[in-house]
Design an enzyme around this catalytic site. Structure first.
Site, PDB file in Angstrom:
ATOM      1  N   HIS A   5       0.838  -1.207   0.000  1.00 26.33           N
ATOM      2  CA  HIS A   5       0.000   0.000   0.000  1.00 26.33           C
ATOM      3  C   HIS A   5       0.871   1.254   0.000  1.00 26.33           C
ATOM      4  O   HIS A   5       2.052   1.208   0.346  1.00 26.33           O
ATOM      5  CB  HIS A   5      -0.923   0.028   1.228  1.00 26.33           C
ATOM      6  CG  HIS A   5      -2.104  -0.898   1.096  1.00 26.33           C
ATOM      7  ND1 HIS A   5      -2.029  -2.222   1.450  1.00 26.33           N
ATOM      8  CD2 HIS A   5      -3.361  -0.695   0.624  1.00 26.33           C
ATOM      9  CE1 HIS A   5      -3.210  -2.796   1.215  1.00 26.33           C
ATOM     10  NE2 HIS A   5      -4.025  -1.892   0.713  1.00 26.33           N
ATOM     11  N   LYS A  21      -0.703   4.886   4.455  1.00 26.78           N
ATOM     12  CA  LYS A  21      -1.571   3.936   5.165  1.00 26.78           C
ATOM     13  C   LYS A  21      -1.075   3.747   6.605  1.00 26.78           C
ATOM     14  O   LYS A  21       0.119   3.567   6.827  1.00 26.78           O
ATOM     15  CB  LYS A  21      -1.615   2.599   4.422  1.00 26.78           C
ATOM     16  CG  LYS A  21      -2.610   1.619   5.039  1.00 26.78           C
ATOM     17  CD  LYS A  21      -2.982   0.499   4.078  1.00 26.78           C
ATOM     18  CE  LYS A  21      -3.954  -0.496   4.698  1.00 26.78           C
ATOM     19  NZ  LYS A  21      -5.237   0.142   5.094  1.00 26.78           N
TER      20      LYS A  21
HETATM   21  N1  LIG Z   1     -12.780  -1.105   2.416  1.00 22.83           N
HETATM   22  C1  LIG Z   1     -12.149  -0.620   1.336  1.00 22.83           C
HETATM   23  O1  LIG Z   1     -12.422  -1.027   0.170  1.00 22.83           O
HETATM   24  C2  LIG Z   1     -11.124   0.443   1.530  1.00 22.83           C
HETATM   25  C3  LIG Z   1     -10.822   0.842   2.798  1.00 22.83           C
HETATM   26  N2  LIG Z   1      -9.984   1.898   3.022  1.00 22.83           N
HETATM   27  C4  LIG Z   1      -9.834   2.310   4.399  1.00 22.83           C
HETATM   28  O2  LIG Z   1     -10.558   3.520   4.577  1.00 22.83           O
HETATM   29  C5  LIG Z   1      -9.945   4.310   5.599  1.00 22.83           C
HETATM   30  C6  LIG Z   1      -9.666   5.706   5.060  1.00 22.83           C
HETATM   31  O3  LIG Z   1      -8.738   5.613   4.011  1.00 22.83           O
HETATM   32  P1  LIG Z   1      -8.242   6.936   3.214  1.00 22.83           P
HETATM   33  O4  LIG Z   1      -9.402   7.581   2.557  1.00 22.83           O
HETATM   34  O5  LIG Z   1      -7.090   6.501   2.392  1.00 22.83           O
HETATM   35  O6  LIG Z   1      -7.709   7.811   4.450  1.00 22.83           O
HETATM   36  P2  LIG Z   1      -7.668   9.389   4.626  1.00 22.83           P
HETATM   37  O7  LIG Z   1      -6.825   9.648   5.814  1.00 22.83           O
HETATM   38  O8  LIG Z   1      -7.331  10.032   3.333  1.00 22.83           O
HETATM   39  O9  LIG Z   1      -9.208   9.751   4.953  1.00 22.83           O
HETATM   40  C7  LIG Z   1      -9.808   9.644   6.204  1.00 22.83           C
HETATM   41  C8  LIG Z   1     -10.677  10.855   6.371  1.00 22.83           C
HETATM   42  O10 LIG Z   1     -11.442  10.766   7.570  1.00 22.83           O
HETATM   43  C9  LIG Z   1     -11.410  12.036   8.189  1.00 22.83           C
HETATM   44  N3  LIG Z   1     -11.771  11.992   9.598  1.00 22.83           N
HETATM   45  C10 LIG Z   1     -10.972  11.725  10.670  1.00 22.83           C
HETATM   46  N4  LIG Z   1     -11.676  11.843  11.807  1.00 22.83           N
HETATM   47  C11 LIG Z   1     -12.936  12.215  11.458  1.00 22.83           C
HETATM   48  C12 LIG Z   1     -14.116  12.537  12.186  1.00 22.83           C
HETATM   49  N5  LIG Z   1     -14.141  12.507  13.530  1.00 22.83           N
HETATM   50  N6  LIG Z   1     -15.218  12.877  11.499  1.00 22.83           N
HETATM   51  C13 LIG Z   1     -15.219  12.942  10.156  1.00 22.83           C
HETATM   52  N7  LIG Z   1     -14.118  12.670   9.405  1.00 22.83           N
HETATM   53  C14 LIG Z   1     -12.995  12.299  10.042  1.00 22.83           C
HETATM   54  C15 LIG Z   1      -9.983  12.487   7.944  1.00 22.83           C
HETATM   55  O11 LIG Z   1      -9.801  13.866   8.195  1.00 22.83           O
HETATM   56  P3  LIG Z   1      -8.314  14.350   8.679  1.00 22.83           P
HETATM   57  O12 LIG Z   1      -7.351  13.795   7.691  1.00 22.83           O
HETATM   58  O13 LIG Z   1      -8.370  15.809   8.663  1.00 22.83           O
HETATM   59  O14 LIG Z   1      -8.140  13.776  10.046  1.00 22.83           O
HETATM   60  C16 LIG Z   1      -9.838  12.149   6.489  1.00 22.83           C
HETATM   61  O15 LIG Z   1     -10.373  13.140   5.657  1.00 22.83           O
HETATM   62  C17 LIG Z   1      -8.695   3.531   6.029  1.00 22.83           C
HETATM   63  O16 LIG Z   1      -9.016   2.750   7.171  1.00 22.83           O
HETATM   64  C18 LIG Z   1      -8.434   2.600   4.831  1.00 22.83           C
HETATM   65  O17 LIG Z   1      -7.725   1.436   5.166  1.00 22.83           O
HETATM   66  C19 LIG Z   1      -9.407   2.567   1.993  1.00 22.83           C
HETATM   67  C20 LIG Z   1      -9.641   2.193   0.705  1.00 22.83           C
HETATM   68  C21 LIG Z   1     -10.513   1.085   0.355  1.00 22.83           C
HETATM   69  O1  LIG Z   2      -5.768   2.148   2.998  1.00 24.86           O
HETATM   70  C1  LIG Z   2      -5.974   1.843   1.794  1.00 24.86           C
HETATM   71  O2  LIG Z   2      -5.630   2.576   0.856  1.00 24.86           O
HETATM   72  C2  LIG Z   2      -6.680   0.588   1.511  1.00 24.86           C
HETATM   73  N1  LIG Z   2      -7.175  -0.052   2.535  1.00 24.86           N
HETATM   74  C3  LIG Z   2      -7.927  -1.260   2.485  1.00 24.86           C
HETATM   75  C4  LIG Z   2      -7.206  -2.339   3.258  1.00 24.86           C
HETATM   76  O3  LIG Z   2      -6.721  -2.063   4.378  1.00 24.86           O
HETATM   77  O4  LIG Z   2      -7.153  -3.480   2.787  1.00 24.86           O
HETATM   78  C5  LIG Z   2      -8.355  -1.640   1.095  1.00 24.86           C
HETATM   79  C6  LIG Z   2      -7.437  -1.267  -0.009  1.00 24.86           C
HETATM   80  O5  LIG Z   2      -6.422  -2.224  -0.120  1.00 24.86           O
HETATM   81  C7  LIG Z   2      -6.870   0.133   0.126  1.00 24.86           C
END
Ligand SMILES: NC(=O)C1=CN([C@@H]2O[C@H](COP(=O)(O)OP(=O)(O)OC[C@H]3O[C@@H](n4cnc5c(N)ncnc54)[C@H](OP(=O)(O)O)[C@@H]3O)[C@@H](O)[C@H]2O)C=CC1
Ligand SMILES: O=C(O)C1=N[C@H](C(=O)O)C[C@H](O)C1
Length: 260
Positions: free
Chosen positions: A149, A153
């Site tokens: 990743h 992450k």
């Molecule tokens: N299930 C799936 O298919 C996938 C899962 N993921 C998972 O999704 C999660 C997020 O990933 P990603 O988008 O890359 O991460 P980011 O850090 O880019 O996004 C997370 C967002 O959540 C915000 N946030 C934090 N605290 C709060 C709160 N209290 N209220 C509202 N918003 C909040 C953050 O704001 P700030 O940065 O200002 O704190 C940020 O904008 C991770 O756990 C990742 O592993 C990711 C991709 C695919």
């Molecule tokens: O954090 C990410 O970017 C992603 N998180 C998910 C994971 O923890 O598996 C899904 C995807 O691989 C991207």
């Protein structure tokens, strides 16, 4: 939820572009510099008309479903608030502790939750295949799960790697916790038969890559998934959001949504 994040911004575009969905509210954390701003302008484009808020309950009151890719603490709290508001909750967040998962399961007794560490069709198919291959092969085939990743992450192993590990363990009829080998360093001793190893690469702009290796004598079988566009996950999340509208209370996975 988490509108400014990597997944949040992807979801805003997808929900806006889909004829089946309407963006009702966008939420960011208290103190975020997007709060009070027009969403489109905060994203660097034209005005959208929605203003970014930190009023979670106000946002829930305007919504049928909340899509949440944030942090474990946020998702656990939101699961209970969404259930109380009668709003379905799609959780893409990863990195949960066992206590977090128990709290989400409790919310799923009254709420409608779809939770998956990976929302893509390909990975969920890989989960099924991993279980089948693990069931077909004996423990003389060593299972190692390698994931890669981007440098931002924060959790490891990835949620996807854990889904694949759970599937492999289920195929073998064992609990993952009993066989997981999550950190090797130094004089580790020889590999324990039946162990499932996890390895996490972090760097650059990898979107998400997962290999499940079955290493035997004289051959290796490798099941691989490579994500080349983050929109893949967002499409799965929107599909789950629509599916959840007609679901009974409970906690579901993408296998349920995809009918796999
Ligand atoms: N299930 C799936 O298919 C996938 C899962 N993921 C998972 O999704 C999660 C997020 O990933 P990603 O988008 O890359 O991460 P980011 O850090 O880019 O996004 C997370 C967002 O959540 C915000 N946030 C934090 N605290 C709060 C709160 N209290 N209220 C509202 N918003 C909040 C953050 O704001 P700030 O940065 O200002 O704190 C940020 O904008 C991770 O756990 C990742 O592993 C990711 C991709 C695919
Ligand atoms: O954090 C990410 O970017 C992603 N998180 C998910 C994971 O923890 O598996 C899904 C995807 O691989 C991207």
């Amino acid at each position: 939820m988490g509108a400014s994040g990597r997944m949040g911004q992807m979801l805003v575009r997808l929900v806006d572009d889909s004829a089946e969905t309407t963006l009702a509210a966008v939420v960011e954390r208290a103190g975020h510099d997007w709060l009070g701003r027009d969403l489109g302008q905060a994203m660097g484009g034209a005005a959208h008309g929605l203003v970014v808020t930190d009023d979670v309950d106000g946002a829930l009151a305007q919504s049928d479903v909340v899509i949440d890719f944030t942090t474990p603490a946020v998702s656990v709290a939101l699961a209970h608030r969404a259930a109380a508001a009668g709003v379905a909750h799609v959780i893409g967040t990863t990195g949960f502790s066992d206590e977090d998962l128990a709290a989400i399961a409790q919310a799923g007794q009254t709420g409608r939750i779809v939770r998956a560490g990976n929302m893509s069709l390909g990975v969920n198919l890989l989960v099924k295949l991993t279980r089948q291959v693990a069931a077909a092969l004996g423990t003389e085939y060593d299972i190692e799960i390698v994931e890669a990743h981007h440098r931002h992450k924060v959790d490891a192993p990835s949620g996807t790697a854990l889904m694949l590990g759970e599937a492999a363990a289920a195929g073998r009829g064992v609990a993952l916790d009993a066989v997981a080998d999550r950190a090797r360093d130094g004089i580790t001793g020889a590999r324990a038969q039946g162990a499932i190893g996890f390895h996490a690469i972090r760097g650059g702009d990898y979107i998400g890559e997962h290999d499940v290796i079955f290493a035997g004598e004289g051959e290796r079988i490798v099941l691989r998934h490579v994500a080349s566009d983050r929109a893949l996950f967002a499409r799965g999340a929107v599909r789950a959001a629509i599916w959840a509208q007609s679901a009974a209370p409970g906690e579901y996975s993408m296998l349920d949504v995809l009918g796999l």
